[in-house]
Design an enzyme around this catalytic site. Structure first.
Site, short mmCIF file in Angstrom:
data_model
loop_
_atom_site.label_atom_id
_atom_site.label_comp_id
_atom_site.label_asym_id
_atom_site.label_seq_id
_atom_site.Cartn_x
_atom_site.Cartn_y
_atom_site.Cartn_z
N ARG A 77 -7.17 1.46 0.17
CA ARG A 77 -8.30 1.30 -0.73
C ARG A 77 -8.08 2.15 -1.98
O ARG A 77 -7.46 3.21 -1.93
CB ARG A 77 -9.60 1.75 -0.03
CG ARG A 77 -9.87 1.06 1.29
CD ARG A 77 -10.14 -0.39 1.20
NE ARG A 77 -11.41 -0.61 0.52
CZ ARG A 77 -11.85 -1.79 0.15
NH1 ARG A 77 -11.13 -2.86 0.40
NH2 ARG A 77 -13.00 -1.91 -0.45
N CYS A 78 -8.61 1.68 -3.10
CA CYS A 78 -8.55 2.46 -4.33
C CYS A 78 -9.35 3.74 -4.13
O CYS A 78 -10.37 3.70 -3.43
CB CYS A 78 -9.10 1.65 -5.50
SG CYS A 78 -7.85 0.48 -6.10
N PRO A 79 -8.86 4.83 -4.66
CA PRO A 79 -7.85 4.96 -5.70
C PRO A 79 -6.42 5.15 -5.20
O PRO A 79 -5.54 5.45 -6.00
CB PRO A 79 -8.31 6.19 -6.47
CG PRO A 79 -8.83 7.10 -5.38
CD PRO A 79 -9.53 6.13 -4.41
N ASP A 114 -6.51 -4.42 -2.38
CA ASP A 114 -7.88 -4.01 -2.68
C ASP A 114 -8.25 -4.64 -4.03
O ASP A 114 -7.54 -4.42 -5.01
CB ASP A 114 -7.97 -2.49 -2.76
CG ASP A 114 -9.39 -1.99 -3.03
OD1 ASP A 114 -10.27 -2.80 -3.37
OD2 ASP A 114 -9.60 -0.78 -2.91
#
Length: 71
Positions: A13-15, A40
């Protein structure tokens, strides 16, 4: 000439994809191409934004593959 470097951030998942990209980019010279594999949806926004902030060139997004060229 060899192909682009690859950051495999699939499932992250970001970041995290941007953090992984920044770590790899720090060790390479201008003209280096990096492909970030990231699924993502936020990566499609975050990676081009990172390029703008850092002065790199965002080349394209093709599905889960985001291509950057360092400047």
């Amino acid at each position: 000439m060899s192909g682009p470097l690859v950051v495999d951030a699939l499932g992250r998942r970001c970041p995290l994809p941007v953090i992984m990209l920044a770590k790899l980019a720090a060790g390479h010279s201008p003209g280096t191409r990096i492909e970030v594999l990231a699924d993502d949806p936020a990566a499609a926004v975050d990676i081009p934004a990172w390029c703008r902030l850092r002065g790199h060139t965002f080349i394209s997004t093709d599905g889960d593959r985001h291509t950057v060229e360092l400047r």
